[in-house]
Design an enzyme around this catalytic site. Structure first.
Site, PDB file in Angstrom:
ATOM      1  N   ASP A  38       0.872  -1.176   0.000  1.00 49.42           N
ATOM      2  CA  ASP A  38       0.000   0.000   0.000  1.00 49.42           C
ATOM      3  C   ASP A  38       0.905   1.221   0.000  1.00 49.42           C
ATOM      4  O   ASP A  38       2.085   1.118   0.349  1.00 49.42           O
ATOM      5  CB  ASP A  38      -0.916   0.010   1.227  1.00 49.42           C
ATOM      6  CG  ASP A  38      -2.216   0.780   0.983  1.00 49.42           C
ATOM      7  OD1 ASP A  38      -2.138   2.000   0.736  1.00 49.42           O
ATOM      8  OD2 ASP A  38      -3.293   0.175   1.023  1.00 49.42           O
TER       9      ASP A  38
ATOM     10  N   ASP B 291     -10.393   0.208  -3.940  1.00 49.98           N
ATOM     11  CA  ASP B 291     -11.211   1.303  -4.460  1.00 49.98           C
ATOM     12  C   ASP B 291     -11.702   0.876  -5.844  1.00 49.98           C
ATOM     13  O   ASP B 291     -10.893   0.603  -6.728  1.00 49.98           O
ATOM     14  CB  ASP B 291     -10.353   2.564  -4.559  1.00 49.98           C
ATOM     15  CG  ASP B 291     -11.158   3.789  -4.995  1.00 49.98           C
ATOM     16  OD1 ASP B 291     -12.241   3.620  -5.603  1.00 49.98           O
ATOM     17  OD2 ASP B 291     -10.703   4.909  -4.734  1.00 49.98           O
TER      18      ASP B 291
ATOM     19  N   ASP C 292     -16.913  -5.902  -2.394  1.00 45.47           N
ATOM     20  CA  ASP C 292     -18.349  -5.671  -2.175  1.00 45.47           C
ATOM     21  C   ASP C 292     -18.964  -4.946  -3.352  1.00 45.47           C
ATOM     22  O   ASP C 292     -20.181  -4.775  -3.406  1.00 45.47           O
ATOM     23  CB  ASP C 292     -18.559  -4.831  -0.909  1.00 45.47           C
ATOM     24  CG  ASP C 292     -18.005  -3.416  -1.074  1.00 45.47           C
ATOM     25  OD1 ASP C 292     -16.795  -3.290  -1.370  1.00 45.47           O
ATOM     26  OD2 ASP C 292     -18.772  -2.452  -0.928  1.00 45.47           O
TER      27      ASP C 292
ATOM     28  N   THR D 261     -12.079  -8.256   7.037  1.00 45.86           N
ATOM     29  CA  THR D 261     -11.462  -7.001   7.449  1.00 45.86           C
ATOM     30  C   THR D 261     -12.498  -6.139   8.167  1.00 45.86           C
ATOM     31  O   THR D 261     -13.696  -6.428   8.167  1.00 45.86           O
ATOM     32  CB  THR D 261     -10.938  -6.232   6.233  1.00 45.86           C
ATOM     33  OG1 THR D 261     -12.050  -5.836   5.411  1.00 45.86           O
ATOM     34  CG2 THR D 261      -9.991  -7.084   5.396  1.00 45.86           C
ATOM     35  N   TYR D 262     -12.019  -5.064   8.745  1.00 44.00           N
ATOM     36  CA  TYR D 262     -12.911  -4.118   9.431  1.00 44.00           C
ATOM     37  C   TYR D 262     -14.007  -3.623   8.490  1.00 44.00           C
ATOM     38  O   TYR D 262     -15.188  -3.596   8.843  1.00 44.00           O
ATOM     39  CB  TYR D 262     -12.081  -2.938   9.951  1.00 44.00           C
ATOM     40  CG  TYR D 262     -12.908  -1.776  10.441  1.00 44.00           C
ATOM     41  CD1 TYR D 262     -13.504  -1.803  11.699  1.00 44.00           C
ATOM     42  CD2 TYR D 262     -13.089  -0.639   9.650  1.00 44.00           C
ATOM     43  CE1 TYR D 262     -14.263  -0.735  12.157  1.00 44.00           C
ATOM     44  CE2 TYR D 262     -13.847   0.424  10.097  1.00 44.00           C
ATOM     45  CZ  TYR D 262     -14.434   0.376  11.346  1.00 44.00           C
ATOM     46  OH  TYR D 262     -15.187   1.432  11.786  1.00 44.00           O
ATOM     47  N   TYR D 263     -13.604  -3.256   7.274  1.00 42.65           N
ATOM     48  CA  TYR D 263     -14.590  -2.711   6.336  1.00 42.65           C
ATOM     49  C   TYR D 263     -15.543  -3.785   5.837  1.00 42.65           C
ATOM     50  O   TYR D 263     -16.729  -3.527   5.636  1.00 42.65           O
ATOM     51  CB  TYR D 263     -13.883  -2.023   5.167  1.00 42.65           C
ATOM     52  CG  TYR D 263     -13.272  -0.707   5.581  1.00 42.65           C
ATOM     53  CD1 TYR D 263     -14.075   0.389   5.875  1.00 42.65           C
ATOM     54  CD2 TYR D 263     -11.892  -0.570   5.710  1.00 42.65           C
ATOM     55  CE1 TYR D 263     -13.518   1.592   6.278  1.00 42.65           C
ATOM     56  CE2 TYR D 263     -11.332   0.627   6.112  1.00 42.65           C
ATOM     57  CZ  TYR D 263     -12.148   1.704   6.391  1.00 42.65           C
ATOM     58  OH  TYR D 263     -11.599   2.892   6.808  1.00 42.65           O
ATOM     59  N   GLU D 264     -15.039  -5.000   5.655  1.00 37.11           N
ATOM     60  CA  GLU D 264     -15.942  -6.059   5.212  1.00 37.11           C
ATOM     61  C   GLU D 264     -17.024  -6.323   6.256  1.00 37.11           C
ATOM     62  O   GLU D 264     -18.190  -6.553   5.920  1.00 37.11           O
ATOM     63  CB  GLU D 264     -15.177  -7.349   4.927  1.00 37.11           C
ATOM     64  CG  GLU D 264     -16.090  -8.452   4.416  1.00 37.11           C
ATOM     65  CD  GLU D 264     -15.367  -9.735   4.051  1.00 37.11           C
ATOM     66  OE1 GLU D 264     -16.052 -10.698   3.666  1.00 37.11           O
ATOM     67  OE2 GLU D 264     -14.129  -9.776   4.140  1.00 37.11           O
TER      68      GLU D 264
END
Length: 216
Positions: free
Chosen positions: A70, A119, A155, A195-198
């Protein structure tokens, strides 16, 4: 930039499991031998964010080497710190722009690539920035060993469909495709890493898409 971000940028520069920018170039072709000090396979997670998937994969597969990539050092800080505190030795992080991947990895050096919740770059004008656009796919093809797998977990239905189109257009080999991972037969221990976002997406009842493919 906030004080917390500045602190993380300064701290991540001291981490033994983080390599930043040009400092990674000497490892090209020698990540396993010179960075990890072994001969194990190398696996990449691109746009790894906080590195949750990278660290979890490394814990599941101690005989493989994992590198999270990243550009944002304040994000990498979290995964790198967790790995150090937990003593996960087969994980490292590389802070570079993914566009420069070929400067850091030699032909056939990588066994597998993961792209998890990138993204989606939905605007047509930003197609070239999508991590599964043809210009990126060509880079992955070069660094992957013959038969090496690509994994996309997202997603975003649009990015999933776009990637499936590119797989077909370029005559790549599609191994798995599902638009609802957790209601499919494919949700094994690896694909169930969240993950946190998932976790946030799942709370919002969003479906999770998954593609596995290879170049030959």
């Amino acid at each position: 930039m906030g004080k917390d971000k500045l602190r993380r940028f300064a701290e991540v520069a001291t981490f033994s499991n983080v390599v930043q920018l040009d400092a990674g170039m000497p490892y090209r072709g020698k990540w396993a031998a010179d960075f990890f000090k072994n001969g194990n396979p190398v696996v990449l997670e691109l746009a790894c964010g906080k590195g949750e998937y990278t660290v979890n994969l490394a814990q599941l597969f101690p005989q493989r080497n994992f590198i999270g990539i990243d550009y944002k050092g304040n994000r990498i800080w979290r995964g790198a710190k967790d790995a150090l505190e937990q003593g996960v030795a087969n994980v490292g992080f590389l802070r570079i722009q993914i566009e420069t991947l070929l400067d850091y990895f030699a032909e056939g050096e990588v066994d597998e690539i993961w792209i998890t919740f990138p993204d989606p770059q939905p605007q047509l004008s930003r197609e070239k920035k999508r991590l599964t656009s043809p210009r990126f796919l060509e880079k992955y093809k070069q660094v992957l060993k013959p038969g090496g797998f690509m994994n996309l977990k997202t997603d975003n239905d649009g990015l999933h469909a776009y990637t499936a189109e590119k797989i077909a257009e370029h005559n790549l080999i599609l191994h798995i495709r599902t638009e609802d991972l957790y209601h499919s037969e494919f949700a094994d221990e690896v694909l169930s890493i969240k993950t946190y976002y998932e976790k946030k997406y799942l709370k919002d009842n969003k479906n999770i898409n998954y593609l596995k493919f290879s170049f030959q």
